[in-house]
Write a protein that holds these residues in place. Structure first.
Motif, mmCIF file in Angstrom:
data_model
loop_
_atom_site.group_PDB
_atom_site.id
_atom_site.type_symbol
_atom_site.label_atom_id
_atom_site.label_comp_id
_atom_site.label_asym_id
_atom_site.label_seq_id
_atom_site.Cartn_x
_atom_site.Cartn_y
_atom_site.Cartn_z
ATOM 1 N N VAL A 53 0.815 -1.216 0.000
ATOM 2 C CA VAL A 53 0.000 0.000 0.000
ATOM 3 C C VAL A 53 0.847 1.264 0.000
ATOM 4 C CG1 VAL A 53 -1.908 -1.163 1.182
ATOM 5 C CG2 VAL A 53 -0.203 0.082 2.540
ATOM 6 N N GLN A 54 2.178 1.096 0.060
ATOM 7 C CA GLN A 54 3.083 2.243 0.120
ATOM 8 C C GLN A 54 3.375 2.768 -1.280
ATOM 9 O OE1 GLN A 54 7.647 2.186 1.063
ATOM 10 N NE2 GLN A 54 6.563 2.243 3.019
ATOM 11 N N PRO A 55 3.323 4.077 -1.463
ATOM 12 C CA PRO A 55 3.710 4.639 -2.758
ATOM 13 C C PRO A 55 5.133 4.207 -3.122
ATOM 14 C CG PRO A 55 2.674 6.313 -1.388
ATOM 15 C CD PRO A 55 2.888 5.113 -0.503
ATOM 16 N N GLY A 56 5.281 3.541 -4.269
ATOM 17 C CA GLY A 56 6.600 3.063 -4.678
ATOM 18 C C GLY A 56 7.098 1.889 -3.880
ATOM 19 N N GLY A 57 6.198 1.210 -3.150
ATOM 20 C CA GLY A 57 6.612 0.099 -2.305
ATOM 21 C C GLY A 57 7.032 -1.127 -3.092
ATOM 22 N N ASP A 58 7.682 -2.066 -2.392
ATOM 23 C CA ASP A 58 8.170 -3.287 -3.034
ATOM 24 C C ASP A 58 7.012 -4.221 -3.367
ATOM 25 O OD1 ASP A 58 11.039 -2.750 -2.851
ATOM 26 O OD2 ASP A 58 10.752 -2.919 -0.693
ATOM 27 N N ARG A 59 7.254 -5.086 -4.346
ATOM 28 C CA ARG A 59 6.258 -6.068 -4.756
ATOM 29 C C ARG A 59 6.816 -7.482 -4.817
ATOM 30 N NH1 ARG A 59 3.908 -2.244 -3.694
ATOM 31 N NH2 ARG A 59 2.133 -1.231 -4.722
ATOM 32 N N ASP A 60 8.123 -7.626 -4.782
ATOM 33 C CA ASP A 60 8.755 -8.944 -4.874
ATOM 34 C C ASP A 60 9.242 -9.365 -3.492
ATOM 35 O OD1 ASP A 60 10.184 -11.224 -5.371
ATOM 36 O OD2 ASP A 60 11.622 -10.313 -6.749
ATOM 37 N N PHE A 61 8.593 -10.372 -2.909
ATOM 38 C CA PHE A 61 8.935 -10.816 -1.558
ATOM 39 C C PHE A 61 9.517 -12.228 -1.551
ATOM 40 C CE2 PHE A 61 5.289 -7.894 -1.426
ATOM 41 C CZ PHE A 61 5.874 -6.844 -0.738
ATOM 42 N N GLY A 62 10.067 -12.639 -2.686
ATOM 43 C CA GLY A 62 10.696 -13.947 -2.773
ATOM 44 C C GLY A 62 12.108 -13.934 -2.202
ATOM 45 N N GLY A 63 12.653 -15.120 -1.973
ATOM 46 C CA GLY A 63 14.047 -15.255 -1.543
ATOM 47 C C GLY A 63 14.290 -15.030 -0.072
ATOM 48 N N GLY A 64 13.231 -14.965 0.724
ATOM 49 C CA GLY A 64 13.402 -14.682 2.148
ATOM 50 C C GLY A 64 14.102 -15.788 2.905
ATOM 51 N N LEU A 65 13.707 -17.022 2.674
ATOM 52 C CA LEU A 65 14.325 -18.139 3.397
ATOM 53 C C LEU A 65 15.800 -18.264 3.035
ATOM 54 C CD1 LEU A 65 11.507 -20.838 3.215
ATOM 55 C CD2 LEU A 65 12.151 -19.406 5.167
ATOM 56 N N GLU A 66 16.111 -18.055 1.780
ATOM 57 C CA GLU A 66 17.517 -18.092 1.356
ATOM 58 C C GLU A 66 18.320 -17.004 2.070
ATOM 59 O OE1 GLU A 66 20.193 -17.490 -2.715
ATOM 60 O OE2 GLU A 66 18.018 -17.719 -2.843
ATOM 61 N N LEU A 67 17.729 -15.809 2.229
ATOM 62 C CA LEU A 67 18.413 -14.731 2.939
ATOM 63 C C LEU A 67 18.666 -15.114 4.388
ATOM 64 C CD1 LEU A 67 19.417 -11.767 3.243
ATOM 65 C CD2 LEU A 67 17.059 -11.192 3.874
ATOM 66 N N PHE A 68 17.649 -15.647 5.056
ATOM 67 C CA PHE A 68 17.831 -16.029 6.460
ATOM 68 C C PHE A 68 18.934 -17.082 6.599
ATOM 69 C CE2 PHE A 68 13.444 -14.323 7.264
ATOM 70 C CZ PHE A 68 13.804 -13.430 8.268
ATOM 71 N N ARG A 69 18.944 -18.069 5.700
ATOM 72 C CA ARG A 69 19.991 -19.101 5.767
ATOM 73 C C ARG A 69 21.384 -18.478 5.592
ATOM 74 N NH1 ARG A 69 16.369 -21.945 2.291
ATOM 75 N NH2 ARG A 69 15.212 -23.541 3.450
ATOM 76 N N ARG A 70 21.490 -17.594 4.632
ATOM 77 C CA ARG A 70 22.783 -16.957 4.364
ATOM 78 C C ARG A 70 23.264 -16.168 5.571
ATOM 79 N NH1 ARG A 70 24.022 -11.757 1.808
ATOM 80 N NH2 ARG A 70 21.901 -11.557 0.980
ATOM 81 N N LEU A 71 22.385 -15.373 6.163
ATOM 82 C CA LEU A 71 22.808 -14.531 7.276
ATOM 83 C C LEU A 71 23.101 -15.347 8.530
ATOM 84 C CD1 LEU A 71 20.498 -11.403 6.867
ATOM 85 C CD2 LEU A 71 22.856 -11.747 6.105
ATOM 86 N N VAL A 72 22.315 -16.393 8.783
ATOM 87 C CA VAL A 72 22.602 -17.259 9.922
ATOM 88 C C VAL A 72 23.990 -17.877 9.771
ATOM 89 C CG1 VAL A 72 21.975 -19.432 11.054
ATOM 90 C CG2 VAL A 72 20.207 -17.736 10.534
ATOM 91 N N ASP A 73 24.327 -18.273 8.550
ATOM 92 C CA ASP A 73 25.617 -18.927 8.295
ATOM 93 C C ASP A 73 26.784 -17.950 8.287
ATOM 94 O OD1 ASP A 73 24.374 -21.362 8.082
ATOM 95 O OD2 ASP A 73 24.301 -21.365 5.891
ATOM 96 N N GLU A 74 26.554 -16.711 7.825
ATOM 97 C CA GLU A 74 27.675 -15.837 7.491
ATOM 98 C C GLU A 74 27.795 -14.556 8.316
ATOM 99 O OE1 GLU A 74 27.305 -14.902 3.359
ATOM 100 O OE2 GLU A 74 27.410 -16.999 2.687
ATOM 101 N N LEU A 75 26.708 -14.066 8.910
ATOM 102 C CA LEU A 75 26.743 -12.709 9.457
ATOM 103 C C LEU A 75 27.629 -12.565 10.687
ATOM 104 C CD1 LEU A 75 25.677 -9.840 9.094
ATOM 105 C CD2 LEU A 75 23.706 -10.455 10.530
ATOM 106 N N GLY A 76 27.581 -13.552 11.566
ATOM 107 C CA GLY A 76 28.438 -13.480 12.751
ATOM 108 C C GLY A 76 27.755 -12.952 13.993
ATOM 109 N N ILE A 77 26.546 -12.430 13.872
ATOM 110 C CA ILE A 77 25.735 -12.050 15.023
ATOM 111 C C ILE A 77 24.348 -12.652 14.819
ATOM 112 C CG2 ILE A 77 26.991 -9.909 15.528
ATOM 113 C CD1 ILE A 77 24.747 -8.352 14.165
#
Length: 349
Positions: A164-188
């Motif tokens: 509903v946000q002007p110019g807001g995002d519409r693609d919400f894919g890839g979330g689980l892949e992001l969480f896996r990557r950050l859990v493995d790599e971020l360090g916090i």
């Protein structure tokens, strides 16, 4: 340049609207009124024996209270962040920063998120939207966290707000892949966080499978970010959609119930107004309860002293309700006897 100015103006709009009274849910509540703590007339302890300390993400909080994520990216936001961080540090609480997207896209605003000079011991959560974080490298995200001294990073989920946000995002894919990557790599540690619409049991199970252990449910019943965007929308179609979705979401108390038994640590935010709500959230299974709008209003009314007085009152109420439920520790409060109304009980898994 236009995008940068848009982000800055959006942050200013959000602060002004959230400090007002016309962005709450219209009919839906957080359902804490459907949760009754059972009085213990014989607590068998001195009030001073109540131990409200809780371990969270490697630090000990004096009470299970979090100042929820609010803002960043503007001069006003900088003062709010620094003042509230100082109070949280003094009182032994945790605090979340607003979205650091502005800090990434406009490095000159980084100072508005920096609070360690006022709060060296604070348990501090960084914050990025899933869609923005998905496009960034782990090194870029790690730097954003390091620059503010974040102890953990919230990845916030906000599809209802974005559509509903002007110019807001519409693609919400890839979330689980992001969480896996950050859990493995971020360090916090990584915290999965909603933004006012709650997290269901099914979604929590999917995210838990990536290794994420902490969730900020941020349920419905407090500030409706869809409502915030309804006020900002210029396009009539967007306004109509925002009006219709104004009350969308899982109530906060219900979302906490949904996550019980999953082996996760839930932070309850969204519609918590006082210490009673925090105590009820913990009794429902949360490790801590977070407040945003009432803290912002207390700060606006009385600055650092106003925020300190309000949050001190929250802690006092939590400790008092621990005594009155016979709960010597926060762990015991999590097991305290509850009576649930039908609108909340139906959310039990």
């Amino acid at each position: 340049m236009a995008d940068r100015l848009d982000i800055s103006q959006r942050k200013k709009d959000h602060l002004a609207l959230c400090a007002g009274d016309n962005v709450g849910f219209r009919e839906k509540t957080a359902l804490f009124e459907q949760c009754e703590l059972v009085h213990c007339a014989l607590p068998e302890m001195h009030a001073d024996e109540v131990d409200s300390r809780v371990e969270l993400l490697g630090k000990t909080l004096a009470a299970p209270v979090v100042i929820s994520a609010m803002t960043g990216g503007t001069d006003e936001a900088a003062k709010i962040n620094k003042d509230l961080a100082q109070v949280a540090d003094e009182l032994g609480l945790a605090m979340g920063l607003g979205s650091q997207r502005a800090m990434f896209e406009r490095p000159e605003t980084a100072w508005t998120f920096e609070v360690r000079d006022r709060a060296p011991n604070l348990l501090l959560f960084g914050n990025l939207g899933l869609v923005q974080a998905r496009k960034m490298s782990t090194d870029e995200i790690r730097k954003l966290c390091a620059d503010v001294g974040a102890d953990a990073l919230c990845i916030h989920l906000n599809p209802a707000m974005e559509i509903v946000q002007p110019g807001g995002d519409r693609d919400f894919g890839g979330g689980l892949e992001l969480f896996r990557r950050l859990v493995d790599e971020l360090g916090i540690p990584v915290i999965a966080k909603e933004t006012g619409c709650g997290i269901s049991r099914g979604v929590a199970q999917m995210i838990r499978s990536t290794g994420v252990e902490h969730f900020d449910v941020s349920g419905s019943g407090g500030t409706s970010w869809v409502a915030v965007e309804a006020h900002r929308a210029q396009d009539e179609e967007q306004k109509r959609l925002a009006q219709e979705l104004w009350d969308w979401g899982i109530p906060t108390a219900a979302s906490v119930l949904q996550l019980r038994g999953l082996g996760v640590k839930a932070i309850a935010t969204g519609g918590l107004r006082n210490g009673t709500h925090v105590a009820k959230a913990v009794a429902l299974g949360a490790i801590a309860g977070g407040l945003a709008a009432p803290v912002l209003k207390a700060h606006r009314a009385g600055g650092v002293d106003g925020a300190r007085e309000f949050l001190s009152g929250v802690i006092t109420t939590v400790r008092s309700l621990m005594l009155l439920t016979g709960s010597r520790t926060v762990a015991e409060l999590q097991r305290a006897q509850l009576m649930l109304g039908p609108d909340l009980a139906r959310w039990q898994p």
